[in-house]
Design a protein around this motif. Sequence first.
Motif, short mmCIF file in Angstrom:
data_model
loop_
_atom_site.label_atom_id
_atom_site.label_comp_id
_atom_site.label_asym_id
_atom_site.label_seq_id
_atom_site.Cartn_x
_atom_site.Cartn_y
_atom_site.Cartn_z
N ALA A 71 0.86 -1.19 0.00
CA ALA A 71 0.00 0.00 0.00
C ALA A 71 0.89 1.23 0.00
O ALA A 71 2.00 1.21 0.54
N GLY A 73 0.55 5.41 0.83
CA GLY A 73 -0.25 6.57 1.21
C GLY A 73 0.26 7.77 0.44
O GLY A 73 -0.05 7.97 -0.73
N HIS A 76 5.73 9.11 2.09
CA HIS A 76 6.63 9.95 2.90
C HIS A 76 7.55 9.13 3.79
O HIS A 76 8.20 9.67 4.68
N SER A 77 7.60 7.83 3.57
CA SER A 77 8.62 7.02 4.23
C SER A 77 9.97 7.38 3.63
O SER A 77 10.04 8.04 2.60
N GLN A 81 9.83 1.79 2.25
CA GLN A 81 8.84 0.99 2.99
C GLN A 81 7.55 0.77 2.19
O GLN A 81 6.86 -0.22 2.42
N SER A 137 -1.00 10.36 5.04
CA SER A 137 -2.28 9.66 4.94
C SER A 137 -2.66 9.03 6.28
O SER A 137 -1.79 8.67 7.09
N LEU A 147 3.02 9.93 15.88
CA LEU A 147 3.45 10.62 17.09
C LEU A 147 3.35 12.13 16.88
O LEU A 147 3.67 12.63 15.80
N TYR A 407 11.65 4.25 16.09
CA TYR A 407 10.31 4.50 15.56
C TYR A 407 10.42 4.22 14.08
O TYR A 407 11.12 4.95 13.36
C1 LIG Z 1 7.70 16.06 6.51
C2 LIG Z 1 7.33 14.84 7.32
C3 LIG Z 1 6.90 15.02 8.62
C4 LIG Z 1 6.56 13.91 9.40
N1 LIG Z 1 6.12 14.12 10.68
C5 LIG Z 1 5.78 13.07 11.44
C6 LIG Z 1 5.30 13.26 12.77
O1 LIG Z 1 5.20 14.37 13.27
N2 LIG Z 1 4.96 12.15 13.48
C7 LIG Z 1 5.02 10.89 12.94
O2 LIG Z 1 4.67 9.94 13.62
N3 LIG Z 1 5.49 10.70 11.70
C8 LIG Z 1 5.87 11.74 10.94
N4 LIG Z 1 6.33 11.53 9.68
C9 LIG Z 1 6.51 10.14 9.21
C10 LIG Z 1 5.21 9.58 8.67
O3 LIG Z 1 4.24 9.45 9.67
C11 LIG Z 1 5.43 8.17 8.13
O4 LIG Z 1 6.47 8.14 7.21
C12 LIG Z 1 4.16 7.68 7.49
O5 LIG Z 1 4.25 6.31 7.25
C13 LIG Z 1 3.96 8.41 6.21
O6 LIG Z 1 2.65 8.34 5.77
P1 LIG Z 1 2.42 8.13 4.22
O7 LIG Z 1 0.97 8.33 4.02
O8 LIG Z 1 3.31 8.96 3.39
O9 LIG Z 1 2.81 6.59 4.14
P2 LIG Z 1 3.71 5.82 3.08
O10 LIG Z 1 5.11 6.32 3.13
O11 LIG Z 1 3.05 5.82 1.77
O12 LIG Z 1 3.64 4.36 3.71
C14 LIG Z 1 4.32 4.08 4.91
C15 LIG Z 1 4.25 2.58 5.20
O13 LIG Z 1 2.91 2.24 5.54
C16 LIG Z 1 2.37 1.36 4.57
N5 LIG Z 1 1.02 1.84 4.34
C17 LIG Z 1 0.65 3.00 3.75
N6 LIG Z 1 -0.68 3.10 3.77
C18 LIG Z 1 -1.14 1.99 4.38
C19 LIG Z 1 -2.42 1.50 4.69
N7 LIG Z 1 -3.52 2.19 4.39
N8 LIG Z 1 -2.53 0.30 5.30
C20 LIG Z 1 -1.44 -0.41 5.62
N9 LIG Z 1 -0.19 -0.01 5.34
C21 LIG Z 1 -0.05 1.18 4.74
C22 LIG Z 1 3.26 1.46 3.36
O14 LIG Z 1 3.24 0.28 2.60
C23 LIG Z 1 4.59 1.71 4.01
O15 LIG Z 1 5.15 0.50 4.45
C24 LIG Z 1 6.68 12.60 8.87
C25 LIG Z 1 7.13 12.43 7.57
C26 LIG Z 1 7.46 13.54 6.80
C27 LIG Z 1 7.97 13.33 5.41
#
Ligand SMILES: Cc1cc2nc3c(=O)[nH]c(=O)nc-3n(C[C@H](O)[C@H](O)[C@H](O)COP(=O)(O)OP(=O)(O)OC[C@H]3O[C@@H](n4cnc5c(N)ncnc54)[C@H](O)[C@@H]3O)c2cc1C
Length: 450
Positions: A71, A73, A76-77, A81, A137, A147, A407
């Motif tokens: 999946a 979102g 932003h990993s 990941q 997401s 967090l 984390y």
């Molecule tokens: C600028 C920035 C600021 C951030 N600030 C914070 C913060 O304050 N606190 C914090 O906790 N994190 C923070 N993050 C990190 C962020 O929460 C994680 O990287 C999160 O996973 C990113 O969400 P995404 O939607 O981009 O997920 P993605 O990077 O697309 O996915 C992350 C992981 O989750 C899996 N995944 C995605 N969607 C789903 C789903 N619906 N069901 C199951 N698995 C799924 C993906 O396969 C992948 O393994 C930050 C990241 C950035 C870039």
Amino acid sequence: MSSSHRPDRSFDAVPALDGELCFDQAALEAAAGDFGRLVHRLPAAVLRPGSAEDVAAMVRYCRERGLKVAARGQGHSTHGQAQVADGLVIDLGTLNSIEIDGTTAAVQGGALWSALVKATLPLDLTPPAFTDYLELSIGGTLSAGGLGGQIGHYGTQAANVLELQVVTGEGELATCSPTLRPDLFRAALGGLGQCALITRATIPLVPAPRSVRFYSLTCPSVAALSAQQAALVGEGRFDYLIGEVVSPSPGAWTYVMEAAAYDATAADDARLIGDLEHTSVEVRDVPYFDFLNRIAPSMEQLKTIGEWQRPHPWYDSLLPASSVDAVVTETLANLKPDAIGLSAVILLYPIPTAKCTTPLPVMPDEELAYLFSLLKTASPGADSAESMVAANRSQYDATVEAGGRWYPIGSVPLTRADWEHHFGAFWEEFSAARHRYDPDGILTPGQRIF
Ligand SMILES: Cc1cc2nc3c(=O)[nH]c(=O)nc-3n(C[C@H](O)[C@H](O)[C@H](O)COP(=O)(O)OP(=O)(O)OC[C@H]3O[C@@H](n4cnc5c(N)ncnc54)[C@H](O)[C@@H]3O)c2cc1C
């Protein structure tokens, strides 16, 4: 269903879909990288689902053919990941509906936190817990934990979910909650997409403040910052509490506590900060949404100057209170500007572990932990991305040595043994859930756990 040019026979005879299966190079490339810009893996296809049933149908389809599924979102990993080579990426951005019913919101996994809070605020309601960046997401942060500065009152975002709709690795569309299939619920929240993909979450809403009084206090040392944060989070004085270590000049560090009181009109400065140790303070009142969204302008600035587009070998650790001062002091003493890059951010803030009521993300085994993050950018002239990742590995070893956990959103090469250690007492339950719900091990290979 529509599908763009299909080059690969492995995607013959796909089921009828409400959404779109894409094979064009632009779609594949967009799913091949992430914010970290360290890992590139080209999938064979990208699904833009039109429904949760699409996700289930394509997971079943991939399982039958031995294809892996990830999946995505917002991508932003930072270490691949959400990527999968030669398999299927499910871009959940098309599943983004939000339905509010009384004081709960049923939100599809691809919706953004910014969209959710924009939908709840006209009703004077808000989700209780946020990350500091809202363009992530719901499914992505709930899979990691989520967090933010409200953690002292509400715990992680994962701890603020009433019910999930998920698709398991068998392609079953299932509903789970603390009382309905609790093993699936426990393995999905903070579960890094290993047992199920989150297609919808039901999130409780609380009354929203109109405005926030935001304090930024400079503390004289790491110990002063962490001790003050520990006392404040213990008494629940502020509604929001984080901290940052900033470098005014090479080799020098300043320790900043950022705290917010809801609502600004009721904030009493003498009561809130009168007894706090600090060398300087800034105070401002801001509308609630602007407060939640306050790092957005800096993110736009990073895009303008090109830092957003560079590699981000991030490292985030969760340290027990008993070792936080020693680890942070030692880390900062040895940290050269080139090791973290031009636009690095260093976070340090307290987490009362009892508030984090889900087994994942794993917390240190003490009542109080701290998030200590080194959010690096491989800027021009700084250390290479590869050496930053190698440094993350050393920092990970120091974290474990100090009784901490990582984390798991950043860039650290881990072995299977590292992962087992990371999950600790929860490993047995987690790996049993993986075998039960994803028996062929097709989900989310980019985490490299199983
Ligand atoms: C600028 C920035 C600021 C951030 N600030 C914070 C913060 O304050 N606190 C914090 O906790 N994190 C923070 N993050 C990190 C962020 O929460 C994680 O990287 C999160 O996973 C990113 O969400 P995404 O939607 O981009 O997920 P993605 O990077 O697309 O996915 C992350 C992981 O989750 C899996 N995944 C995605 N969607 C789903 C789903 N619906 N069901 C199951 N698995 C799924 C993906 O396969 C992948 O393994 C930050 C990241 C950035 C870039």
